[in-house]
Enzyme design. Sequence first.
Site, PDB file in Angstrom:
ATOM      1  N   LYS A  30      79.008  50.901  48.699  1.00  0.00           N
ATOM      2  CA  LYS A  30      79.909  52.044  48.585  1.00  0.00           C
ATOM      3  C   LYS A  30      79.262  53.217  47.864  1.00  0.00           C
ATOM      4  O   LYS A  30      78.593  53.049  46.862  1.00  0.00           O
ATOM      5  CB  LYS A  30      81.171  51.609  47.820  1.00  0.00           C
ATOM      6  CG  LYS A  30      82.267  52.644  47.791  1.00  0.00           C
ATOM      7  CD  LYS A  30      83.628  51.979  47.871  1.00  0.00           C
ATOM      8  CE  LYS A  30      84.753  52.972  47.921  1.00  0.00           C
ATOM      9  NZ  LYS A  30      84.670  53.968  48.977  1.00  0.00           N
ATOM     10  N   GLY A  53      75.532  50.732  41.174  1.00  0.00           N
ATOM     11  CA  GLY A  53      74.363  50.142  41.834  1.00  0.00           C
ATOM     12  C   GLY A  53      73.903  50.947  43.028  1.00  0.00           C
ATOM     13  O   GLY A  53      72.705  51.148  43.254  1.00  0.00           O
ATOM     14  N   CYS A  54      74.867  51.436  43.806  1.00  0.00           N
ATOM     15  CA  CYS A  54      74.530  52.198  45.010  1.00  0.00           C
ATOM     16  C   CYS A  54      73.900  53.537  44.656  1.00  0.00           C
ATOM     17  O   CYS A  54      73.005  54.013  45.349  1.00  0.00           O
ATOM     18  CB  CYS A  54      75.774  52.375  45.877  1.00  0.00           C
ATOM     19  SG  CYS A  54      76.463  50.783  46.384  1.00  0.00           S
ATOM     20  N   THR A  55      74.364  54.126  43.561  1.00  0.00           N
ATOM     21  CA  THR A  55      73.776  55.379  43.082  1.00  0.00           C
ATOM     22  C   THR A  55      72.344  55.124  42.627  1.00  0.00           C
ATOM     23  O   THR A  55      71.419  55.867  42.996  1.00  0.00           O
ATOM     24  CB  THR A  55      74.632  55.985  41.948  1.00  0.00           C
ATOM     25  OG1 THR A  55      75.947  56.233  42.456  1.00  0.00           O
ATOM     26  CG2 THR A  55      74.021  57.267  41.422  1.00  0.00           C
ATOM     27  N   ALA A  68      70.210  54.710  45.825  1.00  0.00           N
ATOM     28  CA  ALA A  68      70.039  55.954  46.586  1.00  0.00           C
ATOM     29  C   ALA A  68      69.149  56.946  45.845  1.00  0.00           C
ATOM     30  O   ALA A  68      68.279  57.587  46.441  1.00  0.00           O
ATOM     31  CB  ALA A  68      71.396  56.581  46.888  1.00  0.00           C
TER      32      ALA A  68
END
Length: 153
Positions: free
Chosen positions: A36, A41-43, A46
């Site tokens: 998401k 974690g996704c930040t 990315a």
Amino acid sequence: MSENIQLPNQLFPTTHGEVNLTEVENEWLIIYFYPKDSTPGCTTQAVGFSCLKDQFDALGARIFGISRDSVKAHQNFTEKQALTIDLISDKEEILCHHFDVIKEKNMYGKKVMGIERSTFIFHNKTLIKSYRKVKAAGHAEQVLEDLKALQTA
């Protein structure tokens, strides 16, 4: 290599128009799936790939991040985090199912179906390396090192 996944020949919406992964000109293609936009974690992941984009570019690699978020959510995430990589919106979970990344997860005691963080490296449209159950921190660096090793092998 145990997995034999082909790139699907169809258009998907991204933060920069539409893309057909089979038509990407780069010799190397890295696609990673994440749960998401705008989550910790996704930040981390990315931003990691974005910070190293110049080095991936120098190796002839194109990177796409994929989640079930909308293009609008991807654009907000890109703007907020100054991301330099393209993000693909897979709201219908076509790519998620194609790459078998939808898994049962345990969220606060409830079982839910979500994206298992996974990354795939393609060379001339052939899958040569896959990562499952990825940890976000340090992953972009690991993929970059592996890509360098693959290129000198």
